[in-house]
Design an enzyme around this catalytic site. Structure first.
Site, PDB file in Angstrom:
ATOM      1  CB  SER A  21      -0.887  -0.009   1.250  1.00  0.00           C
ATOM      2  OG  SER A  21      -1.592   1.203   1.365  1.00  0.00           O
TER       3      SER A  21
ATOM      4  CG  HIS B 210      -0.716  -4.902   4.490  1.00  0.00           C
ATOM      5  ND1 HIS B 210      -0.337  -4.140   5.574  1.00  0.00           N
ATOM      6  CD2 HIS B 210      -0.156  -4.312   3.410  1.00  0.00           C
ATOM      7  CE1 HIS B 210       0.417  -3.132   5.149  1.00  0.00           C
ATOM      8  NE2 HIS B 210       0.527  -3.219   3.844  1.00  0.00           N
TER       9      HIS B 210
ATOM     10  CD  GLU C 270      -0.599  -1.683   9.408  1.00  0.00           C
ATOM     11  OE1 GLU C 270      -0.162  -1.454  10.553  1.00  0.00           O
ATOM     12  OE2 GLU C 270      -0.015  -1.344   8.377  1.00  0.00           O
TER      13      GLU C 270
ATOM     14  CD  GLU D 274       2.412  -4.443   7.742  1.00  0.00           C
ATOM     15  OE1 GLU D 274       1.753  -4.130   8.746  1.00  0.00           O
ATOM     16  OE2 GLU D 274       2.794  -3.612   6.897  1.00  0.00           O
TER      17      GLU D 274
ATOM     18  CG  ASP E 233      -2.519   1.928   8.152  1.00  0.00           C
ATOM     19  OD1 ASP E 233      -3.122   2.889   7.612  1.00  0.00           O
ATOM     20  OD2 ASP E 233      -1.539   1.364   7.627  1.00  0.00           O
TER      21      ASP E 233
ATOM     22  CD  GLU F 186      -0.252   4.312   9.258  1.00  0.00           C
ATOM     23  OE1 GLU F 186       0.236   4.000   8.152  1.00  0.00           O
ATOM     24  OE2 GLU F 186       0.005   3.700  10.324  1.00  0.00           O
TER      25      GLU F 186
ATOM     26  CG  ASP G 285       2.046   5.658   5.503  1.00  0.00           C
ATOM     27  OD1 ASP G 285       3.128   6.071   5.054  1.00  0.00           O
ATOM     28  OD2 ASP G 285       1.660   4.484   5.327  1.00  0.00           O
TER      29      ASP G 285
ATOM     30  CE  LYS H 118       4.807   2.832   5.968  1.00  0.00           C
ATOM     31  NZ  LYS H 118       3.680   2.575   5.038  1.00  0.00           N
TER      32      LYS H 118
ATOM     33  CG  HIS I   2       6.851  -2.867   9.478  1.00  0.00           C
ATOM     34  ND1 HIS I   2       6.387  -4.144   9.754  1.00  0.00           N
ATOM     35  CD2 HIS I   2       5.726  -2.079   9.560  1.00  0.00           C
ATOM     36  CE1 HIS I   2       5.086  -4.123   9.983  1.00  0.00           C
ATOM     37  NE2 HIS I   2       4.673  -2.876   9.871  1.00  0.00           N
TER      38      HIS I   2
ATOM     39  CE  LYS J 221       1.972   0.638  11.114  1.00  0.00           C
ATOM     40  NZ  LYS J 221       1.140   1.196  10.012  1.00  0.00           N
TER      41      LYS J 221
END
Length: 426
Positions: A44, A156, A165, A206, A243, A287, A314, A339, A367, A390
């Site tokens: 993503s 994910h 998430e 993840e 997230d 997020e 993000d 990131k 990550h 994270k």
């Protein structure tokens, strides 16, 4: 002779945690010290991220990185050859100049980052100090609160959950190691609950579980049940974080539609949805609650929720100080996700954290969904005292490597190790 000068760069195409190609580079100094840098990759991804150079064609379904490897071994090596690896800003500046573009599209952010990371690691090794001390100096002593992703959805996972998430944060723990232990216990308790109800205990990119669920609330309720059955109390011992990755939901007309469940929202309705969840549940961080270009509505979200919820950008910020500067001035959120591969060098990454801090924002080191065993982000979180990280669930080696590195750092720091718990939001 300055033994700290860069003598060689050797880049290699390796595989990430999703089985896709990425890069690993070894930088060796004149004194023989060497450092390694492994580059992660996102699924993503924000539109405004630095360019991850891929080969195209049939090989590895177009995802090969041989061009980036050749750029690292060729023009990028020539740009840094003979530079003092202890001067991270100098090395990174040379890499950026060699590329010559705003988005690192000429030589590739993946090629540039691999050298940036490897050079810093080589310098730290040459100085016989840990990376967090090399990057952060003597003030680096804060262990981050894990923002542990235990239910995966969105891009994910191949389930029907649109929020990407669902995370737990052990804010009531007295130390990092204790917080990690408690989080692992909750993760395994959640697995037992899912199994007892005939639900999938397979994991996503993840490491979090990826069952099919009815709605956001069902995922949250399952996590709260797992916290309680593990012997802990929501709000007191754990808070929750989400997230949304809602840039994936944006429609052409500026509204939002959940890709999997097809539910539609206006921006105002989506803000109200997050507000209702935060009112009902102990959600302390959200997020990408809105899209990466929804500059009109991020200030409205912040005004409504910013006093009690960490609103993390993000895709909105992509670790880029130009976008962050705009967001700060327009009151878009109160936190930035960090990131490394979104921007491409350690120096630019650290500058983004510094800018966020000056504005009163928090910063969360993160990550990517496609990871390597590289543990730089663990050291970076401590180096910059960000107090939050994270790095996934405790069920995949590339995620656990970061947690284990933090355990070692905590042991090294001894009594000077600081863990802020709920203070990580301020």
């Amino acid at each position: 002779m300055n033994g700290y000068k860069i003598a060689s760069v050797e880049a290699l195409e390796i595989l990430d945690s999703r089985g896709n190609p990425t890069m690993e580079t070894v930088v060796t100094l004149e004194n023989g010290a060497a450092g390694v840098g492994g580059v992660p990759s996102g699924a993503s991804t924000g539109t405004f991220e630095a360019v991850e150079l891929r080969d195209g064609g049939a090989r590895y379904n177009g995802k090969g990185v041989q061009r980036a490897v050749n750029n690292a071994n060729g023009p990028l090596f020539e740009a840094v050859r003979g530079l003092d690896a202890r001067d991270t800003a100098l090395v990174d500046g040379a890499l950026i100049a060699a590329d010559g573009t705003d988005n690192k599209g000429a030589l590739g952010a993946n090629a540039i980052l691999s050298i940036s990371l490897a050079a810093a690691n080589a310098a730290a090794n040459a100085l016989h100090i840990p990376l967090y001390r090399f990057l952060g100096g003597t003030a680096a002593n804060t262990l981050p609160v894990p923002m542990m992703n235990i239910i995966n959805g969105g891009a994910h996972a191949s389930n029907n959950v649109d929020v990407q998430e669902f995370m737990i944060m052990p804010t009531g723990a007295p130390s990092f190691s204790e917080g990690l232990r408690r989080s692992a216990e909750v993760f395994h308790k959640l697995g037992s609950i899912l199994k007892s109800r005939g639900m999938s205990t397979g994991v996503g990119d993840e490491g979090g579980y990826a069952p099919n669920l009815g709605a956001d609330e069902e995922a949250i309720e399952l996590i709260l049940e797992a916290i309680e059955k593990a012997g802990y109390k929501p709000q007191e011992d754990f808070v929750l974080a989400l997230d949304a990755a809602s840039s994936e939901w944006v429609k052409d007309d500026g509204g939002y539609v959940l890709p999997k469940q097809k539910k539609e929202y206006t921006a105002e309705q989506l803000i109200d949805h997050w507000a209702a969840l935060a009112e009902k549940y102990p959600i302390r961080s959200i997020e990408d609650a809105l899209g990466e270009e929804d500059w009109e509505n991020w200030p409205r979200l912040t005004k409504k929720l910013g006093a009690r919820v960490q609103l993390v950008g993000d895709d909105l910020y992509v670790t880029n100080t130009k976008r962050l500067k705009k967001g700060i001035s327009e009151h878009c959120g109160n936190s930035i996700l960090i990131k490394l591969n979104q921007i491409g060098t350690l120096t630019e990454t650290m500058n983004a954290v510094k800018m966020a801090r000056r504005a009163g924002f928090t910063a969360v080191i993160s990550h990517r969904s496609g990871e390597t065993p590289d543990t730089t982000i663990a050291d970076l979180a401590v180096a910059l005292n960000t107090a939050q990280i994270k790095t996934g669930a405790p069920s995949r080696g590339e995620r656990v490597a970061k947690y284990n590195r933090l355990l070692r750092i905590e042991k090294e720091l001894g009594r000077s190790a600081l863990y802020l718990g709920g203070g990580c939001f301020y």
